[in-house]
Design a protein around this motif. Structure first.
Motif, short mmCIF file in Angstrom:
data_model
loop_
_atom_site.label_atom_id
_atom_site.label_comp_id
_atom_site.label_asym_id
_atom_site.label_seq_id
_atom_site.Cartn_x
_atom_site.Cartn_y
_atom_site.Cartn_z
N SER A 139 -15.00 -4.30 8.16
CA SER A 139 -15.89 -5.48 8.15
C SER A 139 -15.41 -6.52 7.13
CB SER A 139 -17.34 -5.05 7.85
OG SER A 139 -17.69 -5.32 6.51
N LYS A 140 -15.96 -7.72 7.22
CA LYS A 140 -15.53 -8.76 6.28
C LYS A 140 -16.02 -8.45 4.87
CE LYS A 140 -19.33 -11.94 7.23
NZ LYS A 140 -19.83 -12.58 8.43
N LYS A 141 -16.91 -7.46 4.76
CA LYS A 141 -17.32 -7.00 3.44
C LYS A 141 -16.45 -5.82 2.97
CE LYS A 141 -21.60 -7.01 1.97
NZ LYS A 141 -21.36 -7.93 0.83
N GLN A 142 -15.33 -5.59 3.66
CA GLN A 142 -14.39 -4.53 3.28
C GLN A 142 -12.95 -5.08 3.20
OE1 GLN A 142 -15.94 -2.18 6.63
NE2 GLN A 142 -16.06 -0.42 5.26
N PRO A 143 -12.68 -5.98 2.23
CA PRO A 143 -11.33 -6.54 2.13
C PRO A 143 -10.28 -5.46 1.85
CG PRO A 143 -12.63 -7.04 0.15
CD PRO A 143 -13.57 -6.45 1.15
N ASP A 144 -9.13 -5.54 2.56
CA ASP A 144 -8.06 -4.57 2.36
C ASP A 144 -7.37 -4.78 1.02
OD1 ASP A 144 -8.56 -4.34 5.23
OD2 ASP A 144 -6.70 -3.14 5.23
N LEU A 145 -7.15 -3.68 0.33
CA LEU A 145 -6.38 -3.73 -0.91
C LEU A 145 -4.91 -3.96 -0.60
CD1 LEU A 145 -8.07 -0.82 -2.87
CD2 LEU A 145 -7.86 -3.18 -3.69
N ASN A 146 -4.21 -4.57 -1.53
CA ASN A 146 -2.78 -4.83 -1.37
C ASN A 146 -1.97 -3.70 -2.02
OD1 ASN A 146 -0.22 -5.85 -1.17
ND2 ASN A 146 -0.50 -7.36 -2.82
N TRP A 147 -1.59 -2.73 -1.22
CA TRP A 147 -0.86 -1.56 -1.74
C TRP A 147 0.56 -1.90 -2.18
CZ3 TRP A 147 -1.60 3.93 -2.25
CH2 TRP A 147 -2.95 4.30 -2.21
N GLU A 148 1.03 -3.09 -1.83
CA GLU A 148 2.35 -3.51 -2.30
C GLU A 148 2.32 -3.71 -3.82
OE1 GLU A 148 5.12 -3.91 -0.36
OE2 GLU A 148 3.94 -3.23 1.36
N ASN A 149 1.13 -3.97 -4.36
CA ASN A 149 0.97 -4.24 -5.78
C ASN A 149 0.88 -2.91 -6.55
OD1 ASN A 149 0.06 -4.88 -8.33
ND2 ASN A 149 -1.51 -6.34 -7.62
N PRO A 150 1.85 -2.61 -7.40
CA PRO A 150 1.85 -1.32 -8.12
C PRO A 150 0.60 -1.13 -8.98
CG PRO A 150 3.81 -2.64 -8.69
CD PRO A 150 3.00 -3.45 -7.73
N LYS A 151 0.00 -2.24 -9.42
CA LYS A 151 -1.23 -2.11 -10.23
C LYS A 151 -2.37 -1.52 -9.41
CE LYS A 151 -0.51 -5.95 -13.40
NZ LYS A 151 -0.63 -7.41 -13.28
N VAL A 152 -2.43 -1.88 -8.15
CA VAL A 152 -3.46 -1.33 -7.27
C VAL A 152 -3.27 0.19 -7.15
CG1 VAL A 152 -4.21 -1.20 -4.84
CG2 VAL A 152 -3.84 -3.43 -5.92
N ARG A 153 -2.02 0.58 -6.97
CA ARG A 153 -1.75 2.02 -6.79
C ARG A 153 -2.10 2.80 -8.06
NH1 ARG A 153 3.11 -0.22 -4.58
NH2 ARG A 153 4.48 1.04 -5.90
N GLN A 154 -1.79 2.23 -9.22
CA GLN A 154 -2.13 2.93 -10.46
C GLN A 154 -3.65 3.05 -10.62
OE1 GLN A 154 -0.13 4.69 -12.26
NE2 GLN A 154 1.67 4.00 -11.11
N GLU A 155 -4.38 2.01 -10.21
CA GLU A 155 -5.85 2.09 -10.25
C GLU A 155 -6.35 3.24 -9.38
OE1 GLU A 155 -8.04 0.55 -12.06
OE2 GLU A 155 -7.05 -1.29 -12.77
N VAL A 156 -5.74 3.38 -8.20
CA VAL A 156 -6.15 4.46 -7.28
C VAL A 156 -5.89 5.83 -7.94
CG1 VAL A 156 -5.57 5.62 -5.10
CG2 VAL A 156 -5.83 3.11 -5.16
N TYR A 157 -4.72 5.97 -8.56
CA TYR A 157 -4.42 7.27 -9.18
C TYR A 157 -5.38 7.58 -10.31
CZ TYR A 157 -0.20 6.11 -6.56
OH TYR A 157 0.66 5.72 -5.56
N ASP A 158 -5.81 6.53 -11.03
CA ASP A 158 -6.81 6.72 -12.09
C ASP A 158 -8.14 7.20 -11.53
OD1 ASP A 158 -5.47 6.18 -14.38
OD2 ASP A 158 -6.15 4.09 -14.58
N ILE A 159 -8.52 6.62 -10.41
CA ILE A 159 -9.78 7.03 -9.78
C ILE A 159 -9.68 8.51 -9.37
CG2 ILE A 159 -11.24 6.71 -7.74
CD1 ILE A 159 -10.30 3.71 -7.79
#
Ligand code: TEU
Ligand code: CA
Length: 563
Positions: A164-184
């Motif tokens: 949905s438009k209330k579910q924007p896709d994260l940009n996995w190309e960005n290494p910062k996003v991936r590190q945030e995911v690993y922290d979670i």
């Protein structure tokens, strides 16, 4: 045979909104789950996967997360979570949590920052593009209708949302996003999680340039983001950063669009990506031109061909997961069995299949009672965003026939499996003391847990037995799979074998009696009944099967061996 707890486990899925309300607001919650743990212990499951319970504005019932480290207000508090995980572990039940990181909620602080300006440090957490000829950057269509692009006037660009438009896709190309995911992930492992179900795990990597998709009847664009170019690199990185440090933590990826070849990569032994995937081929069977709201009839042989292919082709190279339904699918007995006269027989037959194939079986809440589709008569009874948006697009704006669409929704819509658990025959089925968030199926007086627990022949106790048997007989978990009579349009016949021990399974998928003849290369010197949903004698031989009969036998061809 490399034994692992997650290969031998039977996993139960809870959709928390619909499981048990504990405070009378009509919505299931964490304390409600804690209250029902003894029920799950009695069923005998090894682990429970709980759909998202994190802070969320609930555009998509928790699959739109605004804080990954907080509990959804309606579901309770972090204390409730701590109690739940402690009580689960006390009972020897492991906890699988849902990791939804293809997208966040548009109310997540990252997105609130990201949309402010093109220079914002969080801009690159999401996928922003300039308009193309004053319109959307490409032709992709959302799983929830319309374009996957939403225009954001603050910065004059569009952002991508596959859902949905209330579910924007994260940009996995960005290494910062991936590190945030690993922290979670580390956060929830520290909180007691024993595993992750990875939401839409096949879609993190989008093809560079985001090219137009081929226009078909289904969702447009999938070939550019399902099993995308960097997806396996991302999972190996996740493994290196997090999972390699916690060898007991399991992962199952929800991978729509996955092929057998791709699954061998995601879940291949020694590949160090994830432990197993959910494939979609059997659930999408009969979708006309990929359109889930136009399902045509299929033959049993087509259904069997898919399941058997996944059995034989992953054998020895990757691990499979087995499911008949979940919170996105209609009820298993309504889709593949008979929700009427043979409801009990056919539900038992279907789960005999699920628990005698290779892979980790997942039981969806209420299927152990043989719960059926919602059978709502009005569109207003449905809450699901996918259903409501499809209705708006096709009927309200598109002028399609409302009766036909209602019928399609009643057959395949996601709310069918989301109606509240039917615990007993009191008002609101023991789910809540007030008005439930989604209507309760009218058949709750007939179909409920209280009744099942008082009946030794219930589906519940049959499943309990299937689970116990699977724990006792490793042939059901690890045995090689061989199918017989793949063209038979009534029976599904297969054998599992492990170290001279065999398990032959015969399933009647029809409401008529069917003759079964023992395959020529099966010559038991000794056999005994493993399980059946009818009264049965104790030896394996050719005979006639009754409507929706399931019969499985342990057998051996070795003189002097036991079964
Ligand atoms: O589902 C992803 C997904 O692919 C499903 O939406 C499925 O293909 C679809 O329902 C079939 O029409 C996951 C969650 O299980 C689902 O509940 C979420 O809505 C979705 O992701 C977005 O997070
Ligand atoms: Ca509640």
């Amino acid at each position: 045979m490399d034994q692992k707890w997650w290969k031998e486990a039977v996993i139960y899925q809870i959709y928390p909104r619909s499981f048990q309300d504990s405070n009378g607001d009509g919505v299931g919650d964490l304390a409600g789950i804690t209250r029902r743990l003894d029920y799950l212990k009695e069923l005998g499951v090894d682990a429970v996967w709980i759909s998202p319970f994190y802070k969320s504005p609930n555009d998509d019932n928790g699959y739109d997360i605004s804080d990954y480290r907080a509990i959804m207000d309606e579901f309770g508090t972090m204390e409730d979570f701590d109690t739940l995980q402690r009580e689960m572990h006390k009972r020897g039940i492991r906890l699988i949590v849902d990791l939804v990181v293809n997208h966040t909620s548009d109310e997540h602080p990252w997105f609130l920052e990201s949309k402010k300006s093109r220079e914002n440090p969080y801009r690159d957490f999401y996928i922003w593009r300039d308009p193309k000829d004053g319109k959307e950057p490409n032709n992709w269509t959302s799983f929830f209708s319309g374009s996957t692009w939403e225009y954001s006037p603050e910065t004059g660009q569009y952002y991508l949302h596959i859902f949905s438009k209330k579910q924007p896709d994260l940009n996995w190309e960005n290494p910062k996003v991936r590190q945030e995911v690993y922290d979670i992930m580390r956060f929830w492992i520290d909180k007691g999680a024993d595993g992750f179900r990875l939401d839409v795990a096949s879609m993190y990597s989008k093809r560079e340039g985001l090219p137009d998709g081929q226009a078909t009847g289904g969702y447009i664009g999938g070939e550019h983001y399902q099993n995308g170019p960097r997806i396996h690199e991302f999972f190996r990185e996740m493994h290196d950063n997090v999972l390699s440090k916690y060898p007991e933590v399991m992962t199952v990826g929800e991978t729509s669009g996955v092929t057998v070849e791709e699954a061998k990569k995601y879940a291949g032994f020694g590949r160090q990506e994830m432990n197993m995937v959910f494939q979609f081929e059997h659930t999408e069977l009969g979708y006309t031109d990929g359109d889930k709201f136009r399902v045509h009839k299929v033959k049993l042989s087509e259904f069997k061909a898919i399941l058997s292919k996944w059995q034989t082709q992953l054998q020895d190279v990757a691990w499979n997961s087995l499911y008949l339904t979940n919170h996105d699918q209609p009820r298993s007995v309504s889709r593949w069995g008979d929700p009427g006269k043979y409801r009990v027989e056919s539900a038992k037959m279907l789960y005999t299949m699920l628990l005698t194939q290779q892979g980790t079986p997942y039981i969806y809440q209420g299927d152990e009672l043989g719960m059926t589709n919602a059978s709502f008569s009005s569109i207003d009874d449905y809450q699901d965003i996918q259903i409501r948006n499809a209705w708006q697009e096709r009927v309200v704006e598109g002028g399609e026939d409302p009766g036909e669409m209602l019928e399609a929704i009643a057959y395949i819509g996601r709310d069918n499996a989301r109606t509240p658990m039917q615990w007993d025959d009191t008002k609101n089925a023991g789910f809540t003391s007030s008005t439930p968030w989604l209507k309760i199926n009218e058949n709750y007086r007939e179909i409920n847990a209280k009744k099942a627990l008082a009946d030794p022949d219930s589906i519940f106790f049959y499943m309990q037995k299937l689970i116990r048997l699977r724990h006792e007989h490793l042939v059901a978990v690890y045995g090689d799979f061989t199918e017989y009579e793949p063209q038979n349009e009534a029976l599904y016949i297969y054998n599992r074998s492990l170290d001279g021990q065999n398990l032959l399974v015969v399933l009647n998928f029809t409401k008529d009696a069917q003759d079964f003849s023992l395959p020529e290369d099966i010559r038991p010197v000794k056999s005994r009944l493993y399980i059946s949903n009818y009264e049965n004698n104790d030896e394996l031989r050719s005979r006639r099967l009754r409507p929706y009969e399931a019969a499985a036998y342990l057998w051996t061809a070795q003189e002097g061996s036991d079964v």
